[in-house]
Write an enzyme that holds these catalytic residues in place. Structure first.
Site, PDB file in Angstrom:
ATOM      1  N   GLY A   1      -1.198  -3.350   1.018  1.00 35.27           N
ATOM      2  CA  GLY A   1      -1.773  -4.668   1.236  1.00 35.27           C
ATOM      3  C   GLY A   1      -1.465  -5.262   2.595  1.00 35.27           C
ATOM      4  O   GLY A   1      -2.281  -6.007   3.160  1.00 35.27           O
ATOM      5  N   ASN A   2      -0.283  -4.929   3.173  1.00 34.55           N
ATOM      6  CA  ASN A   2       0.071  -5.490   4.476  1.00 34.55           C
ATOM      7  C   ASN A   2      -0.789  -4.930   5.600  1.00 34.55           C
ATOM      8  O   ASN A   2      -0.794  -5.456   6.709  1.00 34.55           O
ATOM      9  CB  ASN A   2       1.555  -5.219   4.777  1.00 34.55           C
ATOM     10  CG  ASN A   2       1.868  -3.740   4.890  1.00 34.55           C
ATOM     11  OD1 ASN A   2       1.385  -2.928   4.104  1.00 34.55           O
ATOM     12  ND2 ASN A   2       2.680  -3.378   5.862  1.00 34.55           N
TER      13      ASN A   2
ATOM     14  N   LYS B   1      -1.970  -4.052 -14.240  1.00 24.63           N
ATOM     15  CA  LYS B   1      -2.228  -4.001 -12.803  1.00 24.63           C
ATOM     16  C   LYS B   1      -2.429  -5.404 -12.229  1.00 24.63           C
ATOM     17  O   LYS B   1      -3.358  -6.114 -12.614  1.00 24.63           O
ATOM     18  CB  LYS B   1      -3.475  -3.155 -12.535  1.00 24.63           C
ATOM     19  CG  LYS B   1      -3.826  -3.039 -11.060  1.00 24.63           C
ATOM     20  CD  LYS B   1      -2.765  -2.291 -10.288  1.00 24.63           C
ATOM     21  CE  LYS B   1      -3.153  -2.126  -8.830  1.00 24.63           C
ATOM     22  NZ  LYS B   1      -2.083  -1.492  -8.041  1.00 24.63           N
TER      23      LYS B   1
ATOM     24  N   LYS C   1      -4.588   2.260  -6.341  1.00 23.08           N
ATOM     25  CA  LYS C   1      -5.122   2.927  -5.151  1.00 23.08           C
ATOM     26  C   LYS C   1      -4.278   4.121  -4.722  1.00 23.08           C
ATOM     27  O   LYS C   1      -4.792   5.089  -4.168  1.00 23.08           O
ATOM     28  CB  LYS C   1      -5.315   1.937  -4.005  1.00 23.08           C
ATOM     29  CG  LYS C   1      -4.073   1.387  -3.362  1.00 23.08           C
ATOM     30  CD  LYS C   1      -3.748   2.076  -2.069  1.00 23.08           C
ATOM     31  CE  LYS C   1      -2.563   1.448  -1.356  1.00 23.08           C
ATOM     32  NZ  LYS C   1      -1.455   0.935  -2.113  1.00 23.08           N
TER      33      LYS C   1
ATOM     34  N   LYS D   1       3.631   4.405  -6.210  1.00 23.30           N
ATOM     35  CA  LYS D   1       3.654   5.177  -4.964  1.00 23.30           C
ATOM     36  C   LYS D   1       4.470   6.459  -5.146  1.00 23.30           C
ATOM     37  O   LYS D   1       4.052   7.547  -4.746  1.00 23.30           O
ATOM     38  CB  LYS D   1       4.228   4.324  -3.830  1.00 23.30           C
ATOM     39  CG  LYS D   1       3.350   3.131  -3.474  1.00 23.30           C
ATOM     40  CD  LYS D   1       4.025   2.207  -2.502  1.00 23.30           C
ATOM     41  CE  LYS D   1       3.097   1.087  -2.071  1.00 23.30           C
ATOM     42  NZ  LYS D   1       2.472   0.336  -3.169  1.00 23.30           N
TER      43      LYS D   1
END
Length: 321
Positions: A13-14, A131, A215, A277
């Site tokens: 997101g960053n 989520k 994602k 992740k």
């Protein structure tokens, strides 16, 4: 002749939005332009690249806007909002990355593929929404929204409260063959936001469902599908850590898949943050000999690819091979 390495890059997101800055399209484009400087540098080192990005805040805002205007125009269903986010985020990356490549004398096409990702309609995630999407709220705000709209709201890794929706596992990337035809000549942006979640309709086609696919897991599925060498997952921290934010925090340079699974079982990684992740990294590294996953910050992406920093996940340590 040396093999050109293939890398699938998952942007956190960053890479799209900076904390403390307005959540406008103009501000997002500024952040994306900075991100694309990093991506262009990676491309300049000869990697074949596919790019996957998140869309949690963006799709949340699209939904809010659609619901707020329901008395003026019919609200869009969840899957359509996901497709809308793929389009405008992909547009920003295309525009910025093409410019950054041109500044490096690299004449490569950059394109976005609107991507459907098939999931199992019986996935248990549909019964247990987890989520996070959309903006952060205080606990009081979250409870009021849940009561008013019937949303499921949960606390997100100590950062505040957010709406949560089902997040089924990706089973198949519908448009992956298109990417196969574009390798060697084009930088492709696809599976944006984890892909548009769809299920088979029983008639040879697909239909959208109300869900968000993680994602990082979608990037892993993409990396496997196109036989990539590296899955590069970019986030806000330079390295994966155990005992995160505690006095005995330990940053990790390299993990085997077995070590990573042990740490996951021990609860070291937050479900809405680092856990997916690490899970995606393990799945990819364990899927075929020679594959590796790297988790690091956007700023350190190039150094991490060259083994200078970040956390590298491999099936077995080099000394064990």
């Amino acid at each position: 002749m040396n093999k050109i390495p293939k890398v699938v890059i998952a942007l956190g997101g960053n890479a799209l939005q900076e904390k403390g800055r307005p959540a406008t399209s103009e501000e997002q484009l500024k952040v994306v332009a900075q991100t694309c400087e990093v991506l262009a540098d990676i491309s300049s080192h000869g990697y074949e690249m596919a790019i996957v990005h998140g869309n949690g805040p963006q799709v949340g805002r699209i939904l809010l806007a659609s619901e707020a205007a329901k008395d003026v125009t019919p609200p869009m269903p969840f899957d359509v909002c996901g497709a809308m986010s793929q389009g405008y985020i992909g547009y920003h990356i295309q525009q910025s990355l093409k410019k950054a490549l041109r500044m490096r004398d690299r004449d490569l096409p950059v394109t976005t593929i609107l991507t459907q990702v098939a999931v199992d309609k019986d996935d248990e995630a549909f019964q247990n929404p987890r989520k996070p999407i959309g903006p952060f709220y205080t606990e009081e705000e979250a409870k009021a929204i849940a009561e008013e709209k019937g949303y499921t709201m949960k606390e997100d890794a100590g950062r505040g409260w957010r709406r949560v929706v089902p997040s089924p596992m990706p089973q198949k990337i519908v448009e992956v063959d298109t990417l196969g035809r574009l390798w060697n000549s084009t930088i492709v942006i696809m599976c944006g936001g984890g892909g548009i979640p769809v299920v088979e309709d029983g008639q040879g086609g697909y239909e959208g469902v109300a869900a968000v696919i993680d994602k990082d897991l979608a990037a892993e599925k993409l990396a496997e599908s196109i036989d990539a060498d590296v899955l590069l997952i970019l986030t806000e921290v330079e390295q994966v850590a155990i005992n995160f934010n505690k006095p005995d925090q330990k940053n990790l340079d390299q993990l085997t898949c077995d070590e990573a699974r042990k740490y996951m079982e021990e609860g070291h990684f937050a479900p809405g943050s680092m856990l997916p992740k690490v899970k995606a990294a393990v799945m990819f590294a364990d899927s075929k000999p020679g594959r590796k996953a790297v988790i690091t910050s956007l700023a350190q992406a190039e150094n991490a690819l060259h083994g200078k920093t970040g956390t590298t996940i491999v099936a077995k340590k080099l000394s064990e091979v």
